[in-house]
Design a protein around this motif. Sequence first.
Motif, mmCIF file in Angstrom:
data_model
loop_
_atom_site.group_PDB
_atom_site.id
_atom_site.type_symbol
_atom_site.label_atom_id
_atom_site.label_comp_id
_atom_site.label_asym_id
_atom_site.label_seq_id
_atom_site.Cartn_x
_atom_site.Cartn_y
_atom_site.Cartn_z
ATOM 1 N N SER A 168 -20.381 -8.993 15.536
ATOM 2 C CA SER A 168 -19.496 -9.535 14.517
ATOM 3 C C SER A 168 -19.710 -8.818 13.194
ATOM 4 N N GLY A 169 -20.980 -8.472 12.903
ATOM 5 C CA GLY A 169 -21.291 -7.769 11.664
ATOM 6 C C GLY A 169 -20.659 -6.394 11.595
ATOM 7 N N TYR A 170 -20.537 -5.718 12.745
ATOM 8 C CA TYR A 170 -19.889 -4.408 12.790
ATOM 9 C C TYR A 170 -18.452 -4.525 12.291
ATOM 10 N N PHE A 171 -17.725 -5.489 12.836
ATOM 11 C CA PHE A 171 -16.344 -5.684 12.415
ATOM 12 C C PHE A 171 -16.274 -6.140 10.958
ATOM 13 N N ALA A 172 -17.186 -7.039 10.586
ATOM 14 C CA ALA A 172 -17.157 -7.591 9.236
ATOM 15 C C ALA A 172 -17.360 -6.518 8.181
ATOM 16 N N SER A 173 -18.335 -5.635 8.390
ATOM 17 C CA SER A 173 -18.615 -4.616 7.376
ATOM 18 C C SER A 173 -17.395 -3.746 7.124
ATOM 19 N N ARG A 174 -16.681 -3.403 8.194
ATOM 20 C CA ARG A 174 -15.499 -2.562 8.045
ATOM 21 C C ARG A 174 -14.324 -3.328 7.459
ATOM 22 N N LEU A 175 -14.135 -4.546 7.912
ATOM 23 C CA LEU A 175 -13.052 -5.357 7.361
ATOM 24 C C LEU A 175 -13.257 -5.636 5.879
ATOM 25 N N VAL A 176 -14.485 -5.988 5.505
ATOM 26 C CA VAL A 176 -14.773 -6.296 4.105
ATOM 27 C C VAL A 176 -14.556 -5.068 3.231
ATOM 28 N N THR A 177 -14.970 -3.891 3.723
ATOM 29 C CA THR A 177 -14.770 -2.665 2.957
ATOM 30 C C THR A 177 -13.293 -2.377 2.752
ATOM 31 N N VAL A 178 -12.520 -2.459 3.820
ATOM 32 C CA VAL A 178 -11.083 -2.174 3.736
ATOM 33 C C VAL A 178 -10.385 -3.189 2.834
ATOM 34 N N ILE A 179 -10.714 -4.464 2.991
ATOM 35 C CA ILE A 179 -10.081 -5.500 2.178
ATOM 36 C C ILE A 179 -10.453 -5.345 0.704
ATOM 37 N N THR A 180 -11.704 -5.031 0.442
ATOM 38 C CA THR A 180 -12.145 -4.830 -0.946
ATOM 39 C C THR A 180 -11.389 -3.686 -1.596
ATOM 40 N N LEU A 181 -11.257 -2.563 -0.893
ATOM 41 C CA LEU A 181 -10.502 -1.432 -1.426
ATOM 42 C C LEU A 181 -9.052 -1.817 -1.676
ATOM 43 N N TYR A 182 -8.477 -2.558 -0.747
ATOM 44 C CA TYR A 182 -7.091 -2.990 -0.910
ATOM 45 C C TYR A 182 -6.924 -3.873 -2.147
ATOM 46 N N LEU A 183 -7.787 -4.868 -2.290
ATOM 47 C CA LEU A 183 -7.674 -5.787 -3.422
ATOM 48 C C LEU A 183 -7.843 -5.067 -4.755
ATOM 49 N N LEU A 184 -8.797 -4.138 -4.821
ATOM 50 C CA LEU A 184 -9.085 -3.463 -6.083
ATOM 51 C C LEU A 184 -8.046 -2.393 -6.430
ATOM 52 N N LYS A 185 -7.493 -1.733 -5.411
ATOM 53 C CA LYS A 185 -6.617 -0.596 -5.671
ATOM 54 C C LYS A 185 -5.127 -0.906 -5.570
ATOM 55 N N TYR A 186 -4.761 -1.846 -4.688
ATOM 56 C CA TYR A 186 -3.344 -1.975 -4.366
ATOM 57 C C TYR A 186 -2.747 -3.368 -4.555
ATOM 58 N N SER A 187 -3.567 -4.392 -4.649
ATOM 59 C CA SER A 187 -2.991 -5.742 -4.712
ATOM 60 C C SER A 187 -2.341 -6.040 -6.048
ATOM 61 N N GLY A 188 -2.776 -5.358 -7.117
ATOM 62 C CA GLY A 188 -2.253 -5.631 -8.448
ATOM 63 C C GLY A 188 -2.909 -6.812 -9.136
ATOM 64 N N LEU A 189 -3.827 -7.487 -8.455
ATOM 65 C CA LEU A 189 -4.455 -8.691 -9.008
ATOM 66 C C LEU A 189 -5.868 -8.447 -9.520
ATOM 67 N N PHE A 190 -6.513 -7.369 -9.068
ATOM 68 C CA PHE A 190 -7.922 -7.171 -9.374
ATOM 69 C C PHE A 190 -8.193 -5.755 -9.875
ATOM 70 N N SER A 191 -7.358 -5.285 -10.756
ATOM 71 C CA SER A 191 -7.537 -3.941 -11.270
ATOM 72 C C SER A 191 -8.730 -3.872 -12.220
ATOM 73 N N ALA A 192 -9.519 -2.823 -12.069
ATOM 74 C CA ALA A 192 -10.675 -2.624 -12.945
ATOM 75 C C ALA A 192 -10.232 -2.425 -14.389
ATOM 76 N N GLU A 193 -9.102 -1.740 -14.585
ATOM 77 C CA GLU A 193 -8.601 -1.516 -15.941
ATOM 78 C C GLU A 193 -8.295 -2.833 -16.645
ATOM 79 N N GLN A 194 -7.666 -3.756 -15.929
ATOM 80 C CA GLN A 194 -7.348 -5.064 -16.519
ATOM 81 C C GLN A 194 -8.617 -5.856 -16.816
ATOM 82 N N LEU A 195 -9.609 -5.751 -15.924
ATOM 83 C CA LEU A 195 -10.858 -6.474 -16.135
ATOM 84 C C LEU A 195 -11.583 -5.952 -17.368
ATOM 85 N N THR A 220 0.826 -1.200 0.000
ATOM 86 C CA THR A 220 0.000 0.000 0.000
ATOM 87 C C THR A 220 0.865 1.257 0.000
ATOM 88 N N PRO A 221 0.835 2.053 -1.083
ATOM 89 C CA PRO A 221 1.638 3.270 -1.122
ATOM 90 C C PRO A 221 0.943 4.462 -0.484
#
Length: 300
Positions: free
Chosen positions: A43-70, A10-11
């Motif tokens: 548990s849902g409180y933590f899950a909603s925040r974790l899922v949001t953060v992880i989703t942003l990470y995967l789409l923006k920073y992981s390099g594996l799930f870029s919208a441009e590549q898709l 994450t830059p």
Amino acid sequence: NVFAPLFENTPSEDFINYAVNSFEEVFKTADYYFETDETMRSSGYFASRLVTVITLYLLKYSGLFSAEQLFAKTDEVLDLDKKEEIIAEFCSNFACALKAKLQEVSANLNLVVESSLSGAYLLPSTLTVALPREKDGCLDVIYLWAGDSRGYIWSENGLMQITEDHEEHETMTNLITLSKPFKIEGAYLEGIAKPCILFNASDGCYKCPIFASPFDLEYIFIDAINQSADFNGVSEILKQTFKVIGTHDDSNTMALYAFGWESYEDLKQSVKNRLAFISENIIAKLPGILEIDYAHELSV
């Protein structure tokens, strides 16, 4: 250390701050977290925040799930079924990556979750993502979702639901959780005319207990735009509105992005046109439909 699996590539300092600040309420109540039900979080409180953060990470920073590549992959084929196959494969891989990161981060958090005897899911959450590609005069959008959070598109023609709820007979048929397998569903829309707003909402927004008609959510949403000078004002109005009319179960979440208007004032003019249509064709024909005392309704 909790978010170490998400920070390695994450830059952005802003992303790190966003991830940590997602749990600001927990940090503020740390000293007396377990004293009452009001300070403890589900548990849902933590899950909603974790899922949001992880989703942003995967789409923006992981390099594996870029919208441009898709989008580039879908552009390589003309057949709609082939495009859907590409998106389905992307969704399957995305679900696996999301689950792996969720397991890793939740292990670092050492969460105390609801007992399995209660029948509660382990870290349950819903998700809706809109991945837009802007072109001259239109948009292409790929939607990813799980559960009953919804993706909408708004224009002067009204609010149109795009995603289909993973729910049957008021029972969730699919949601993100570590208790059982889940899927991420995908849909591809081409050539959506601008101007428009991509508008995502969790179930607490459209299942608001005082809503009596299909256009109530749209009316509150666009009336907030009409009353405000910018989107910061819209956010504040909606926040205060749902404090009164919402279900207070941490599920009143909205996200929107506008395309095609030259200015906020131009957007307000489109909103005024739609409000005039609603007034003439709905409210005038159903007098009193919006004259609801929200506080009274909730107290009865």
